[in-house]
Design a protein around this motif. Sequence first.
Motif, PDB file in Angstrom:
ATOM      1  N   GLU A   1       0.833  -1.211   0.000  1.00  0.00           N
ATOM      2  CA  GLU A   1       0.000   0.000   0.000  1.00  0.00           C
ATOM      3  C   GLU A   1       0.864   1.255   0.000  1.00  0.00           C
ATOM      4  N   ILE A   2       1.937   1.237   0.771  1.00  0.00           N
ATOM      5  CA  ILE A   2       2.816   2.413   0.829  1.00  0.00           C
ATOM      6  C   ILE A   2       3.493   2.623  -0.520  1.00  0.00           C
ATOM      7  N   GLN A   3       3.905   1.534  -1.162  1.00  0.00           N
ATOM      8  CA  GLN A   3       4.532   1.646  -2.477  1.00  0.00           C
ATOM      9  C   GLN A   3       3.551   2.226  -3.496  1.00  0.00           C
ATOM     10  N   THR A   4       2.304   1.774  -3.410  1.00  0.00           N
ATOM     11  CA  THR A   4       1.276   2.310  -4.312  1.00  0.00           C
ATOM     12  C   THR A   4       1.046   3.789  -4.061  1.00  0.00           C
ATOM     13  N   LYS A   5       0.951   4.168  -2.787  1.00  0.00           N
ATOM     14  CA  LYS A   5       0.755   5.567  -2.432  1.00  0.00           C
ATOM     15  C   LYS A   5       1.938   6.419  -2.886  1.00  0.00           C
ATOM     16  N   LEU A   6       3.149   5.871  -2.736  1.00  0.00           N
ATOM     17  CA  LEU A   6       4.346   6.611  -3.104  1.00  0.00           C
ATOM     18  C   LEU A   6       4.408   6.851  -4.608  1.00  0.00           C
ATOM     19  N   MET A   7       4.080   5.848  -5.385  1.00  0.00           N
ATOM     20  CA  MET A   7       4.088   5.986  -6.844  1.00  0.00           C
ATOM     21  C   MET A   7       3.057   7.013  -7.294  1.00  0.00           C
TER      22      MET A   7
ATOM     23  N   ALA B   1       1.995   9.493  -5.488  1.00  0.00           N
ATOM     24  CA  ALA B   1       2.457  10.809  -5.054  1.00  0.00           C
ATOM     25  C   ALA B   1       3.534  11.347  -5.991  1.00  0.00           C
ATOM     26  N   ILE B   2       4.418  10.465  -6.482  1.00  0.00           N
ATOM     27  CA  ILE B   2       5.481  10.897  -7.404  1.00  0.00           C
ATOM     28  C   ILE B   2       4.899  11.312  -8.747  1.00  0.00           C
ATOM     29  N   GLN B   3       3.877  10.585  -9.197  1.00  0.00           N
ATOM     30  CA  GLN B   3       3.220  10.970 -10.454  1.00  0.00           C
ATOM     31  C   GLN B   3       2.587  12.346 -10.331  1.00  0.00           C
ATOM     32  N   LYS B   4       2.068  12.623  -9.153  1.00  0.00           N
ATOM     33  CA  LYS B   4       1.436  13.923  -8.927  1.00  0.00           C
ATOM     34  C   LYS B   4       2.481  15.017  -8.741  1.00  0.00           C
ATOM     35  N   ASP B   5       3.620  14.689  -8.113  1.00  0.00           N
ATOM     36  CA  ASP B   5       4.695  15.646  -7.867  1.00  0.00           C
ATOM     37  C   ASP B   5       6.037  14.970  -8.163  1.00  0.00           C
ATOM     38  N   PRO B   6       6.521  15.059  -9.417  1.00  0.00           N
ATOM     39  CA  PRO B   6       7.759  14.378  -9.831  1.00  0.00           C
ATOM     40  C   PRO B   6       8.980  14.754  -8.991  1.00  0.00           C
ATOM     41  N   THR B   7       9.007  15.936  -8.413  1.00  0.00           N
ATOM     42  CA  THR B   7      10.171  16.344  -7.608  1.00  0.00           C
ATOM     43  C   THR B   7      10.332  15.472  -6.361  1.00  0.00           C
TER      44      THR B   7
ATOM     45  N   ASP C   1      13.525  13.749  -3.550  1.00  0.00           N
ATOM     46  CA  ASP C   1      13.462  14.373  -2.210  1.00  0.00           C
ATOM     47  C   ASP C   1      13.303  13.265  -1.163  1.00  0.00           C
ATOM     48  N   GLU C   2      14.430  12.716  -0.710  1.00  0.00           N
ATOM     49  CA  GLU C   2      14.409  11.583   0.204  1.00  0.00           C
ATOM     50  C   GLU C   2      13.780  11.927   1.557  1.00  0.00           C
ATOM     51  N   ALA C   3      14.045  13.133   2.023  1.00  0.00           N
ATOM     52  CA  ALA C   3      13.510  13.544   3.334  1.00  0.00           C
ATOM     53  C   ALA C   3      11.989  13.586   3.300  1.00  0.00           C
ATOM     54  N   LYS C   4      11.445  14.151   2.233  1.00  0.00           N
ATOM     55  CA  LYS C   4       9.997  14.256   2.119  1.00  0.00           C
ATOM     56  C   LYS C   4       9.374  12.873   1.931  1.00  0.00           C
ATOM     57  N   LYS C   5      10.049  12.016   1.153  1.00  0.00           N
ATOM     58  CA  LYS C   5       9.542  10.657   0.962  1.00  0.00           C
ATOM     59  C   LYS C   5       9.503   9.903   2.290  1.00  0.00           C
ATOM     60  N   GLN C   6      10.548  10.049   3.088  1.00  0.00           N
ATOM     61  CA  GLN C   6      10.605   9.361   4.384  1.00  0.00           C
ATOM     62  C   GLN C   6       9.502   9.843   5.309  1.00  0.00           C
ATOM     63  N   THR C   7       9.243  11.149   5.268  1.00  0.00           N
ATOM     64  CA  THR C   7       8.167  11.715   6.097  1.00  0.00           C
ATOM     65  C   THR C   7       6.816  11.128   5.702  1.00  0.00           C
TER      66      THR C   7
ATOM     67  N   ILE D   1       6.271   8.263   4.135  1.00  0.00           N
ATOM     68  CA  ILE D   1       6.259   6.829   4.444  1.00  0.00           C
ATOM     69  C   ILE D   1       5.936   6.612   5.927  1.00  0.00           C
ATOM     70  N   GLU D   2       6.540   7.407   6.790  1.00  0.00           N
ATOM     71  CA  GLU D   2       6.271   7.291   8.230  1.00  0.00           C
ATOM     72  C   GLU D   2       4.817   7.634   8.539  1.00  0.00           C
ATOM     73  N   GLN D   3       4.304   8.654   7.860  1.00  0.00           N
ATOM     74  CA  GLN D   3       2.916   9.059   8.063  1.00  0.00           C
ATOM     75  C   GLN D   3       1.957   7.957   7.634  1.00  0.00           C
ATOM     76  N   TRP D   4       2.186   7.400   6.462  1.00  0.00           N
ATOM     77  CA  TRP D   4       1.315   6.337   5.956  1.00  0.00           C
ATOM     78  C   TRP D   4       1.420   5.079   6.812  1.00  0.00           C
ATOM     79  N   THR D   5       2.622   4.777   7.257  1.00  0.00           N
ATOM     80  CA  THR D   5       2.811   3.602   8.121  1.00  0.00           C
ATOM     81  C   THR D   5       2.015   3.743   9.413  1.00  0.00           C
ATOM     82  N   ALA D   6       2.077   4.922  10.016  1.00  0.00           N
ATOM     83  CA  ALA D   6       1.329   5.173  11.255  1.00  0.00           C
ATOM     84  C   ALA D   6      -0.171   5.055  11.017  1.00  0.00           C
TER      85      ALA D   6
END
Length: 232
Positions: A186-192, A194-200, A204-210, A212-217
């Motif tokens: 699910e997180i991988q799907t959400k991440l993909m 999100a990247i399609q919506k915002d390619p930058t 941006d590893e810091a934003k991706k980690q944030t 991922i932590e939010q979705w995990t929680a």
Amino acid sequence: MIIFILLLSVVGFAFTFVLAKKSWQTGFGIVCGGIFLLSLVLVTANFVSHFGMKKVVETESIELVSSADGLDVLLYKPLGDGSEKVYLYQTPKSEEPTPTETDHVTNKVTEGTSPELVTETSYWDYKNDFYKLFFGIVNNNHEFIEAENTFNVPASWEVLSVDQMKEFGQLAKERQASFKEKAQKEIQTKLMAAIQKDPTLATDEAKKQTLIEQWTAELQAKMMQDLLNEVK
């Protein structure tokens, strides 16, 4: 004092009325007998109806912490048909949950802003020093009557039986692996998405980690709620 009056009146009655030879001795014996009966009535009234005493209520409030690890919960054990419960509460200073008493104790749970236990305890106390001196020899001052425990817990807390909590722990352990796998997908799907919506976001590893932590929680919270709904 009342016990001494009883004893003296009996002795006075015995030596003046029973063994009386003069009229004043008979009269004094009758007075002693009357004092004895009156004292006996007062002692009985004190024992049965708490004559000379008043009801006082003492209120105590203590902070509560969760009765179990990993979940904000107040535990209880049902008694008999389940209409009565013994609650297992824990405070910041206690190492193990403390059970509520059962004799002349009632419990209720209400929603509050912060977790706390409010206990209202009723006692019989003597009205003044005279009554305390008069009846105090029977040692019944500050006699316990009843107690009412009110558990104020936030809406985010759960109130579960010990068996429900045990079942919850077992289910969480059994489904941990499947949850982890499902969460990763699910997180991988959400991440993909999100990247399609915002390619930058791809660089941006810091934003991706944030994120991922939010979705995990969020997924963990949903899984726990699903398990709670299942055991309740």
